[in-house]
Write an enzyme that holds these catalytic residues in place. Structure first.
Site, short mmCIF file in Angstrom:
data_model
loop_
_atom_site.label_atom_id
_atom_site.label_comp_id
_atom_site.label_asym_id
_atom_site.label_seq_id
_atom_site.Cartn_x
_atom_site.Cartn_y
_atom_site.Cartn_z
N HIS A 370 0.77 -1.21 0.02
CA HIS A 370 -0.09 -0.14 -0.09
C HIS A 370 0.79 1.29 0.03
O HIS A 370 0.63 2.11 -0.62
CB HIS A 370 -0.86 0.05 1.17
CG HIS A 370 -2.13 -1.16 0.90
ND1 HIS A 370 -2.78 -1.60 1.98
CD2 HIS A 370 -2.45 -1.60 -0.12
CE1 HIS A 370 -3.52 -2.28 1.56
NE2 HIS A 370 -3.59 -2.45 0.38
N ARG A 513 -7.01 -7.46 -21.21
CA ARG A 513 -6.58 -8.79 -21.37
C ARG A 513 -7.45 -9.71 -20.14
O ARG A 513 -7.46 -8.85 -19.14
CB ARG A 513 -5.04 -8.83 -21.21
CG ARG A 513 -4.57 -10.11 -21.00
CD ARG A 513 -3.04 -10.40 -20.69
NE ARG A 513 -2.81 -10.05 -19.33
CZ ARG A 513 -1.57 -10.19 -18.87
NH1 ARG A 513 -0.63 -10.53 -19.54
NH2 ARG A 513 -1.33 -9.60 -17.63
N GLU A 612 2.35 -16.04 -26.45
CA GLU A 612 3.53 -16.18 -24.99
C GLU A 612 3.86 -17.30 -24.94
O GLU A 612 5.17 -17.72 -24.32
CB GLU A 612 2.62 -15.70 -23.72
CG GLU A 612 2.18 -14.32 -23.82
CD GLU A 612 1.38 -14.00 -22.32
OE1 GLU A 612 1.85 -13.23 -21.60
OE2 GLU A 612 0.28 -14.66 -22.31
N ASN A 635 7.51 -11.08 -22.29
CA ASN A 635 8.15 -11.40 -21.07
C ASN A 635 8.03 -13.07 -20.78
O ASN A 635 8.81 -13.84 -20.47
CB ASN A 635 7.41 -10.94 -19.80
CG ASN A 635 7.49 -9.47 -20.06
OD1 ASN A 635 8.31 -8.75 -20.68
ND2 ASN A 635 6.45 -8.71 -19.20
N ASP A 636 6.57 -13.62 -21.05
CA ASP A 636 6.62 -14.95 -21.18
C ASP A 636 7.20 -15.63 -22.01
O ASP A 636 7.85 -16.65 -22.10
CB ASP A 636 5.13 -15.33 -20.91
CG ASP A 636 4.56 -15.24 -19.46
OD1 ASP A 636 5.28 -15.75 -18.70
OD2 ASP A 636 3.76 -14.63 -19.27
N ARG A 646 11.59 -16.27 -15.20
CA ARG A 646 11.47 -14.55 -15.35
C ARG A 646 11.73 -13.97 -14.34
O ARG A 646 12.49 -12.89 -14.04
CB ARG A 646 10.21 -14.08 -15.98
CG ARG A 646 9.28 -14.06 -15.34
CD ARG A 646 8.00 -14.05 -16.27
NE ARG A 646 7.52 -12.60 -16.31
CZ ARG A 646 6.16 -12.15 -16.85
NH1 ARG A 646 5.67 -12.74 -17.44
NH2 ARG A 646 5.67 -10.92 -16.48
N CYS A 683 3.96 -6.17 -26.33
CA CYS A 683 3.58 -5.40 -24.88
C CYS A 683 4.39 -5.94 -23.73
O CYS A 683 3.97 -5.51 -22.33
CB CYS A 683 2.07 -5.59 -24.70
SG CYS A 683 1.54 -7.24 -24.57
C1 PEP Z 1 4.12 -10.63 -21.09
O1 PEP Z 1 4.22 -11.90 -20.84
O2 PEP Z 1 5.09 -10.15 -21.87
C2 PEP Z 1 3.23 -9.82 -20.74
C3 PEP Z 1 3.04 -8.77 -21.17
O3 PEP Z 1 2.30 -10.40 -19.86
P1 PEP Z 1 2.84 -10.42 -18.23
O4 PEP Z 1 3.99 -9.57 -17.96
O5 PEP Z 1 1.56 -9.69 -17.35
O6 PEP Z 1 2.76 -11.77 -17.88
MG MG Z 2 2.42 -12.89 -19.73
#
Ligand code: PEP
Ligand code: MG
Length: 756
Positions: A370, A513, A612, A635-636, A646, A683
């Site tokens: 918070h 999403r 992903e 990212n995934d 990750r 993204c």
């Molecule tokens: C990703 O995996 O790149 C993504 C945008 O989703 P998150 O980071 O929320 O898993």
């Molecule tokens: Mg992801």
């Protein structure tokens, strides 16, 4: 064999006796001996021993009832050695039915303790430091129950204060930290809010000195407590109202929840109970706080830990009201203050003048805590999980909090200060340069339009939409509002959130999403069971399809929120085309239901997929004709492609996203999407870093979605770049055998005047 302190009357009697003993004159050793005798009798224990921490982290037997006298001032245990050492190093009580069976048992023949089997040890804590241990022992193998542990803890608390205050141990004793270093140091941490701040360290806990621990009049103490509670509740309401914060955003909810805590019956009852046990109101607050801290140490759930942190904040605040003082934090804050604390509650941060607060460093804390939400709302750089912070920082130390890199520099040399000042200056210049092009199109020098979108999850992110100049929201993480709540939001609540997001975005498109829970994103109030491998486990769309009620409710809320507006929805962690079609069919079902119920159709409905999971890469010809758009979740995708967790810091630098393999993959993906005329965006984190974004553009990805704060830098980069030659260069790089092409790309940017 019920020890007397567990009953309110027995406890009170013992506390009074201890106090009287402390106040009596006489030899120091005699008083300590009498003290352990009193405790042993009250606890119905054959042994009671007092160990005091001496310089060099050694616990020395200072007094005992039951062990051999010759062991006093002779028996010494290192921190962590023996049961007593373990109690001291963990800072927690330890109750053992058969202490000799414990792997840490350290036999000291001079004590004659071999005949005692059961043992209960409790740390003496003063200013959060272990200054000693009090232990009782019995011959029989008996179990000490919770009440007995609590009774000895109360005694320990009183002892810790009294022993220190009454000069029963020497000045140099009772400290296990050596004198604090004066050398410069770098402490690593995590980012809770970006930005760099430097100034003078101001420890948050000013340690209210509790002058009286044992209550003279229980009723009067309860009245004092009630009065202080009422005063605190009123003051809180005033403070929340007074503060110059926007009245939209999660911080509003956070502060409301906090205010509710101040009226929590369970907490107030525990305080009263402690007073009935013989403590003054102040000591009762401290007692309940110690107890909570110990419980918190056992809790791993970050959400619950945060709630405890809020309660700790309240405890401190209540102490202030009891002592009749102003909020300590408000007084004489230096002009350039860096607040240092173990944890900090949201309201505690608001006590400080934000104009003087350059940064905040915490030993604990998490990005969803918070206080971090409030820091973001106030724009104060903040770091957390900075271990050893409190033991290394002294009040008045100069320090730098680097919220960008997640680190703190203590007592930095002049050259380090200069270099951070330089970085801050550059940052300010960069921000100014970014602001200057904010309303200019994100177009390359050779006229290619690049779409820059923002990622969002909190309402606060949406508030930045105008400032950052994003064309829309490329990724709205719907799980975030689920994560900051106490329970599953119902359809109406969800719909209100989504509608608010669409309102704030205006005519800019928002891509929602669907819930991406599981993996590293836990909901405190919903357990999907334990996965061996959470990232590869039951998460995201897998949960949505297996528990369609959850997904359908969300889709219903989205359709209702959109009304006649443009609705874009994408599904996370899709591994097979059939998962996408099932999810899409659910959305269509909900839309039909909505229309049948008299609802209006969205002006436009676009349904897409997050890419992903690598398996989907080999189904693209089947996938493209079915989707309106594809978003790469790098990212995934990167984590699965390289088989790296990750979140594992040990692997963080091992592989580079700027690797020929990922670039080849992205190039091929962009080419195929182009052939099918399916808009392709990215993204993941990499979209927000100029050098990485440069590579993405070179791969042919022209829609990038990123944290709002990164947009300015990317726009500058885009406007300084010529795309055609870059694409050729990326083709070349993607064929190299190197592990990373970062160096090449940086050199290219340098040679071509690209702002990275
Ligand atoms: C990703 O995996 O790149 C993504 C945008 O989703 P998150 O980071 O929320 O898993
Ligand atoms: Mg992801």
């Amino acid at each position: 064999m019920t020890p007397q302190p567990s009953s309110g009357g027995g406890s009170r009697r013992l506390l009074r006796q201890l106090r009287d003993l402390m106040q009596s004159g006489g030899q120091r050793q005699d008083r300590l001996d009498a003290l352990v005798r009193l405790i042993a009798d009250a606890m119905v224990a054959e042994v009671c021993s007092l160990y005091v921490m001496r310089a060099g982290e050694v616990l020395e037997l200072f007094a005992t009832r039951g062990l051999r006298r010759e062991a006093v001032h002779r028996t010494r245990l290192r921190l962590g050695e023996g049961i007593v050492g373990e109690v001291a190093s963990s800072g927690r009580p330890l109750a053992l039915q058969d202490a000799q069976q414990h792997p840490n048992f350290a036999y000291r023949p001079e004590t004659g303790e071999e005949v005692y089997h059961s043992m209960l040890g409790v740390p003496l804590l003063r200013d959060r430091q272990v200054i000693g241990v009090i232990a009782v022992q019995n011959k029989t193998r008996r179990a000490y129950d919770e009440e007995e542990v609590e009774a000895l803890e109360t005694v320990a608390m009183v002892l810790a204060e009294m022993i220190g205050g009454a000069g029963l141990i020497g000045e140099e004793e009772g400290r296990h930290t050596e004198s604090l270093a004066t050398l410069p140091a770098r402490l690593s941490a995590i980012t809770l809010n970006e930005g760099i701040g430097m100034g003078v360290a101001v420890p948050h806990e000013r340690g209210i000195v509790i002058k009286q621990i044992v209550a003279e009049n229980i009723e009067a103490e309860i009245l004092r407590l009630d009065a202080a509670l009422a005063e605190m509740q009123g003051a809180l309401a005033d403070m929340i109202e007074r503060h110059d914060l926007d009245d939209e955003g999660e911080h509003v909810e956070v502060l409301e929840t906090y205010r509710m805590f101040a009226e929590d019956r369970g907490w107030i009852e525990r305080l009263r109970e402690a007073i009935r046990g013989g403590l003054t109101a102040e000591a009762a607050v401290q007692r309940v706080q110690t107890d909570m801290r110990q419980r918190m140490n056992k809790v791993r759930d970050p959400y619950i830990r945060e709630r405890y942190a809020d309660l700790e904040d309240l405890g401190n605040r209540l102490l202030q009201h009891l002592s009749g003082g102003d909020m300590a934090s408000a007084e004489a804050l230096p002009q350039d203050a860096v607040l240092v604390a173990r944890t900090l509650g949201p309201a505690e941060l608001l006590d400080y003048d934000p104009q003087r607060l350059r940064a905040v460093a915490l030993e604990e804390g998490s990005p969803t805590s918070h206080v971090a939400i409030i820091a973001r709302a106030l724009g104060i750089p903040m770091i957390g999980r900075c271990s050893e912070l409190l033991s290394r920082v002294r009040p008045g130390d100069y320090m730098i909090v680097d919220g960008d890199a997640g680190q703190a520099m203590l007592r930095p040399r002049q050259s380090v200060r200069q270099s951070f000042l330089h970085t801050m200056e550059q940052r300010a210049n960069r921000l100014a340069a970014q602001a200057a092009v904010r309303s200019l199109p994100s177009e390359t020098r050779d006229g290619e339009r690049i779409t820059l979108l923002a990622n969002a999850g909190l309402l606060a992110d949406l508030e930045q939409l105008d400032d950052c100049g994003a064309e829309g929201i490329g990724l709205y993480r719907t799980e975030v509002p689920f994560m900051v709540r106490d329970s599953f939001p119902d359809i109406r609540t969800q719909s209100a959130i989504y509608s608010r997001i669409l309102d704030m975005a205006g005519d800019r498109p928002v891509t929602f999403r669907t819930l991406d829970i599981g993996g590293d994103k836990a909901l405190p109030y919903w357990s999907g069971g334990k996965d061996e491998n959470p990232a590869l486990g039951w998460r995201a769309i897998r949960i949505g399809l297996d528990r369609p009620a959850i997904l359908r409710q969300q889709l219903r809320a989205l359709v209702a929120a959109a009304g006649e507006r443009h609705l874009r929805v994408k599904f996370p962690m899709v591994s097979e085309v059939s998962e996408f079609t099932q999810a899409r069919d659910l959305l269509h079902m909900e839309l039909e239901r909505h229309l049948k119920g008299g609802g209006t159709a969205p002006s436009r409905l676009e349904i897409g997929v997050m890419l992903e999971v690598p398996a989907l890469l080999w189904q693209l010809p089947a996938l493209f004709p079915l989707v309106d758009f594809v978003s790469i979740g790098s990212n995934d995708l990167f984590q699965f492609l390289f088989a790296i967790d990750r979140g594992n810091p040990r692997l963080a630098r091992r592989y580079d996203v700027l690797s020929p393999s990922l670039l080849s993959l992205l190039r091929s993906l962009a080419e195929q999407a182009g052939e099918h005329r399916v808009p392709l965006s990215l993204c993941g984190e990499m979209a927000g870093h100029p050098l990485e974004a440069l590579a993405l553009l070179g791969c042919g990805i022209k829609i990038l979605s990123m944290p709002p704060g990164n947009l300015g830098g990317i726009r500058l980069m885009v406007r300084s770049l010529e795309l055609a030659p870059l694409r050729e260069y990326i083709t070349y790089l993607s064929r190299l055998p190197n592990r990373s092409v970062r160096g090449h790309l940086r050199a290219y940017a340098g040679d071509h005047g690209i702002a990275i």
